[in-house]
Write an enzyme that holds these catalytic residues in place. Structure first.
Site, PDB file in Angstrom:
ATOM      1  N   TRP A  27      17.310  33.016   3.663  1.00  0.00           N
ATOM      2  CA  TRP A  27      16.592  31.794   3.298  1.00  0.00           C
ATOM      3  C   TRP A  27      15.355  31.587   4.172  1.00  0.00           C
ATOM      4  O   TRP A  27      14.557  30.699   3.920  1.00  0.00           O
ATOM      5  CB  TRP A  27      17.502  30.566   3.351  1.00  0.00           C
ATOM      6  CG  TRP A  27      18.298  30.437   4.610  1.00  0.00           C
ATOM      7  CD1 TRP A  27      17.906  29.811   5.755  1.00  0.00           C
ATOM      8  CD2 TRP A  27      19.611  30.947   4.839  1.00  0.00           C
ATOM      9  NE1 TRP A  27      18.904  29.902   6.702  1.00  0.00           N
ATOM     10  CE2 TRP A  27      19.971  30.577   6.171  1.00  0.00           C
ATOM     11  CE3 TRP A  27      20.527  31.656   4.069  1.00  0.00           C
ATOM     12  CZ2 TRP A  27      21.204  30.919   6.727  1.00  0.00           C
ATOM     13  CZ3 TRP A  27      21.750  31.983   4.629  1.00  0.00           C
ATOM     14  CH2 TRP A  27      22.087  31.617   5.942  1.00  0.00           C
ATOM     15  N   ARG A  28      15.237  32.412   5.236  1.00  0.00           N
ATOM     16  CA  ARG A  28      14.008  32.336   6.028  1.00  0.00           C
ATOM     17  C   ARG A  28      12.954  33.269   5.456  1.00  0.00           C
ATOM     18  O   ARG A  28      11.760  33.067   5.644  1.00  0.00           O
ATOM     19  CB  ARG A  28      14.293  32.694   7.490  1.00  0.00           C
ATOM     20  CG  ARG A  28      15.070  31.594   8.173  1.00  0.00           C
ATOM     21  CD  ARG A  28      15.255  31.822   9.645  1.00  0.00           C
ATOM     22  NE  ARG A  28      15.957  30.690  10.202  1.00  0.00           N
ATOM     23  CZ  ARG A  28      16.809  30.758  11.215  1.00  0.00           C
ATOM     24  NH1 ARG A  28      17.047  31.904  11.796  1.00  0.00           N
ATOM     25  NH2 ARG A  28      17.407  29.675  11.659  1.00  0.00           N
ATOM     26  N   GLU A  40      21.145  25.055   3.293  1.00  0.00           N
ATOM     27  CA  GLU A  40      21.531  23.910   4.129  1.00  0.00           C
ATOM     28  C   GLU A  40      22.859  23.323   3.676  1.00  0.00           C
ATOM     29  O   GLU A  40      23.677  22.913   4.497  1.00  0.00           O
ATOM     30  CB  GLU A  40      20.442  22.819   4.094  1.00  0.00           C
ATOM     31  CG  GLU A  40      19.164  23.187   4.826  1.00  0.00           C
ATOM     32  CD  GLU A  40      19.374  23.434   6.318  1.00  0.00           C
ATOM     33  OE1 GLU A  40      20.361  22.926   6.879  1.00  0.00           O
ATOM     34  OE2 GLU A  40      18.563  24.159   6.920  1.00  0.00           O
ATOM     35  N   GLN A  45      29.290  22.490   7.644  1.00  0.00           N
ATOM     36  CA  GLN A  45      30.727  22.790   7.807  1.00  0.00           C
ATOM     37  C   GLN A  45      31.046  24.281   7.733  1.00  0.00           C
ATOM     38  O   GLN A  45      32.210  24.648   7.659  1.00  0.00           O
ATOM     39  CB  GLN A  45      31.602  22.099   6.732  1.00  0.00           C
ATOM     40  CG  GLN A  45      31.165  20.738   6.318  1.00  0.00           C
ATOM     41  CD  GLN A  45      31.588  19.671   7.304  1.00  0.00           C
ATOM     42  OE1 GLN A  45      32.287  19.964   8.240  1.00  0.00           O
ATOM     43  NE2 GLN A  45      31.152  18.449   7.094  1.00  0.00           N
ATOM     44  N   GLY A  84      35.500  25.676   0.890  1.00  0.00           N
ATOM     45  CA  GLY A  84      36.004  24.348   1.258  1.00  0.00           C
ATOM     46  C   GLY A  84      34.976  23.254   1.019  1.00  0.00           C
ATOM     47  O   GLY A  84      33.840  23.525   0.618  1.00  0.00           O
ATOM     48  N   TYR A  85      35.396  22.014   1.269  1.00  0.00           N
ATOM     49  CA  TYR A  85      34.517  20.842   1.039  1.00  0.00           C
ATOM     50  C   TYR A  85      33.822  20.962  -0.314  1.00  0.00           C
ATOM     51  O   TYR A  85      32.602  21.065  -0.411  1.00  0.00           O
ATOM     52  CB  TYR A  85      33.491  20.689   2.155  1.00  0.00           C
ATOM     53  CG  TYR A  85      34.127  20.483   3.505  1.00  0.00           C
ATOM     54  CD1 TYR A  85      34.549  19.219   3.911  1.00  0.00           C
ATOM     55  CD2 TYR A  85      34.345  21.556   4.357  1.00  0.00           C
ATOM     56  CE1 TYR A  85      35.164  19.034   5.146  1.00  0.00           C
ATOM     57  CE2 TYR A  85      34.957  21.383   5.587  1.00  0.00           C
ATOM     58  CZ  TYR A  85      35.352  20.123   5.972  1.00  0.00           C
ATOM     59  OH  TYR A  85      35.960  19.940   7.183  1.00  0.00           O
ATOM     60  N   TYR A 123      19.931  14.272   6.596  1.00  0.00           N
ATOM     61  CA  TYR A 123      19.861  15.585   7.231  1.00  0.00           C
ATOM     62  C   TYR A 123      19.251  16.627   6.279  1.00  0.00           C
ATOM     63  O   TYR A 123      18.286  17.318   6.609  1.00  0.00           O
ATOM     64  CB  TYR A 123      21.269  16.014   7.690  1.00  0.00           C
ATOM     65  CG  TYR A 123      21.344  17.480   7.976  1.00  0.00           C
ATOM     66  CD1 TYR A 123      20.901  17.979   9.187  1.00  0.00           C
ATOM     67  CD2 TYR A 123      21.801  18.382   7.007  1.00  0.00           C
ATOM     68  CE1 TYR A 123      20.923  19.337   9.442  1.00  0.00           C
ATOM     69  CE2 TYR A 123      21.821  19.741   7.256  1.00  0.00           C
ATOM     70  CZ  TYR A 123      21.392  20.212   8.473  1.00  0.00           C
ATOM     71  OH  TYR A 123      21.394  21.545   8.714  1.00  0.00           O
ATOM     72  N   ASP A 141      21.457  17.490  13.241  1.00  0.00           N
ATOM     73  CA  ASP A 141      22.812  17.929  12.888  1.00  0.00           C
ATOM     74  C   ASP A 141      23.645  18.042  14.173  1.00  0.00           C
ATOM     75  O   ASP A 141      23.183  17.649  15.249  1.00  0.00           O
ATOM     76  CB  ASP A 141      22.774  19.265  12.127  1.00  0.00           C
ATOM     77  CG  ASP A 141      22.386  20.443  13.006  1.00  0.00           C
ATOM     78  OD1 ASP A 141      21.921  20.213  14.156  1.00  0.00           O
ATOM     79  OD2 ASP A 141      22.552  21.594  12.577  1.00  0.00           O
ATOM     80  N   CYS A 195      22.907  26.764  23.300  1.00  0.00           N
ATOM     81  CA  CYS A 195      23.572  25.556  23.812  1.00  0.00           C
ATOM     82  C   CYS A 195      24.827  25.305  22.974  1.00  0.00           C
ATOM     83  O   CYS A 195      24.966  24.290  22.301  1.00  0.00           O
ATOM     84  CB  CYS A 195      22.622  24.363  23.761  1.00  0.00           C
ATOM     85  SG  CYS A 195      23.218  22.972  24.743  1.00  0.00           S
ATOM     86  N   CYS A 202      22.978  28.625  29.816  1.00  0.00           N
ATOM     87  CA  CYS A 202      21.814  27.961  30.418  1.00  0.00           C
ATOM     88  C   CYS A 202      20.834  28.970  31.042  1.00  0.00           C
ATOM     89  O   CYS A 202      19.630  28.719  31.085  1.00  0.00           O
ATOM     90  CB  CYS A 202      22.263  26.968  31.490  1.00  0.00           C
ATOM     91  SG  CYS A 202      23.381  25.704  30.851  1.00  0.00           S
ATOM     92  N   CYS A 205      18.211  29.753  28.573  1.00  0.00           N
ATOM     93  CA  CYS A 205      17.750  28.638  27.732  1.00  0.00           C
ATOM     94  C   CYS A 205      16.307  28.247  28.058  1.00  0.00           C
ATOM     95  O   CYS A 205      15.967  28.037  29.228  1.00  0.00           O
ATOM     96  CB  CYS A 205      18.669  27.434  27.943  1.00  0.00           C
ATOM     97  SG  CYS A 205      18.169  26.033  26.935  1.00  0.00           S
TER      98      CYS A 205
HETATM   99  S1  SF4 Z   1      19.992  24.307  29.830  1.00  0.00           S
HETATM  100 FE1  SF4 Z   1      19.943  24.641  27.627  1.00  0.00          FE
HETATM  101  S2  SF4 Z   1      21.938  25.584  27.196  1.00  0.00           S
HETATM  102 FE2  SF4 Z   1      22.106  24.594  29.187  1.00  0.00          FE
HETATM  103  S3  SF4 Z   1      22.901  22.568  28.750  1.00  0.00           S
HETATM  104 FE3  SF4 Z   1      20.685  22.413  28.847  1.00  0.00          FE
HETATM  105  S4  SF4 Z   1      19.998  22.587  26.746  1.00  0.00           S
HETATM  106 FE4  SF4 Z   1      22.097  23.368  26.832  1.00  0.00          FE
END
Ligand code: SF4
Length: 363
Positions: A27-28, A40, A45, A84-85, A123, A141, A195, A202, A205
């Protein structure tokens, strides 16, 4: 807040990360409003890994709005079988009819029009409007709630009206209005891949330098919820009755799970029934005592708000015995090979698989 966040480059950081790390998803490649809409709805779910095959099959069966509107509800539910759903599939079908009637089969191109279609809430309307039409509406979301709650240490519960409004406003403040589609997809992708609920990575991130939870070492404290989900226990006693090698099935009605799907003869209870109670209730529903009832298998089926404890029994009735109705529902007899014409809940599929493989044991 706005100026500070723009200064820290929130949007720039996540869009740059997204451009390098985004998954290659169908879909991209084709971000038409119809493709974005279907993806979407499927991904609500449902994990991407599981949803991918369903998406490809759905698009090959119903390549556009008009083909979806022209399909029968039974065919749409069959394409959805196992996801489902099922209200999602019924709403997609209903919305396709609305698009044909109101917009001549062309998807409307504004958030205000999209949100008036069946099954399209804030959404999904924001996702289609931003990704397919570049309209600046932030998508919020579960992934976005978690990302924002952790990054900004938001203690407002995400399952309250106040919490939802706060997070929606915050996401809209952060939104890159010149590139809302990529911004929204970057937020969702970062929440899904980095995340994550149980294992936020992290170290890789892009928001690390501006994330409160990373600085304080408490990502698992967020997001906050006001209440725990309470689950309802339901006991489903299913019966296989075959007449001339034809299996008796009924269609589930409105106002409950699996509306429009087919299942075996069912007696439901809110508590576990003894073997005697099962046979007595079955006799009352059949208006006569069965010749034999054999227990086949038990299975637990967990839904978001319900625990279903299912058991399957084989019923022997006198020859030529045919049901017209069972518990006020019309009974249809079908051969095993024709069951694929009927959309079935996953639970029924699993019970039948066991039934056709296992020898029943007599009660
Ligand atoms: S650094 Fe990034 S992965 Fe870690 S808690 Fe924060 S937003 Fe989430």
């Amino acid at each position: 807040m706005d100026k500070f966040l723009k200064m820290t480059g929130f949007a720039t950081s996540i869009i740059s990360w997204y451009n390098i790390n985004k998954r290659d998803l169908p879909w991209r490649q084709n971000a038409s409003p119809y493709h974005v809409w279907i993806s979407e709805i499927i991904l609500q779910q449902t994990q991407v890994k599981q949803g991918l095959d369903y998406y490809n099959r759905f698009i090959s069966l119903f390549p556009d709005v008009v083909s979806l509107a022209n399909a029968s509800q039974q065919d749409v539910l069959l394409a959805w079988q196992g996801l489902g759903y099922y209200s999602r599939a019924r709403n997609l079908h209903a919305a396709a009819h609305q698009i044909v009637e109101r917009y001549n089969g062309v998807m409307p191109d504004t958030y205000a029009e999209l949100i008036n279609l069946s099954g399209i809430g804030p959404y999904t309307a924001a996702a289609i409007a931003s990704i397919a039409f570049g309209e600046p509406h932030a998508v919020v979301d579960g992934n976005v709630f978690r990302l924002l709650a952790r990054c900004f240490s938001v203690e407002l519960p995400i399952d309250t009206g106040e919490g939802k409004r706060f997070f929606t406003n915050l996401a809209n403040e952060l939104l890159d209005s010149t590139n809302p589609g990529d911004f929204n997809q970057a937020m969702m992708e970062l929440g899904a891949l980095v995340c994550t609920p149980a294992n936020p990575d992290c170290a890789i991130c892009p928001l690390r330098t501006m994330c409160n939870s990373y600085r304080l070492g408490n990502p698992f404290s967020f997001p906050v919820k006001s209440r725990k989900t309470t689950k309802r226990d339901r006991y489903f006693y299913y019966f296989v009755h075959e007449s001339d090698k034809q299996l008796a099935i009924t269609r589930r009605e409105k106002g409950d799970i699996w509306q429009g799907l087919w299942e075996l003869l069912l007696i439901e209870s809110d508590k576990r029934l003894s073997e005697n109670q099962i046979v007595r209730q079955l006799s009352e529903s059949l208006n006569m005592a069965p010749l034999a009832v054999s227990h086949v298998v038990e299975m637990r089926h967990l839904l978001t708000h319900q625990n279903i404890f299912a058991s399957l029994h084989k019923v022997k009735m006198p020859e030529k015995f045919n049901l017209v109705t069972f518990k006020d529902k019309i009974v249809v007899y079908t051969g095993r090979e024709n069951l694929t014409d009927y959309p079935l809940p996953k639970l029924i599929e699993k019970l039948l698989a066991q039934y056709f493989d296992l020898p029943p044991k007599v009660l």
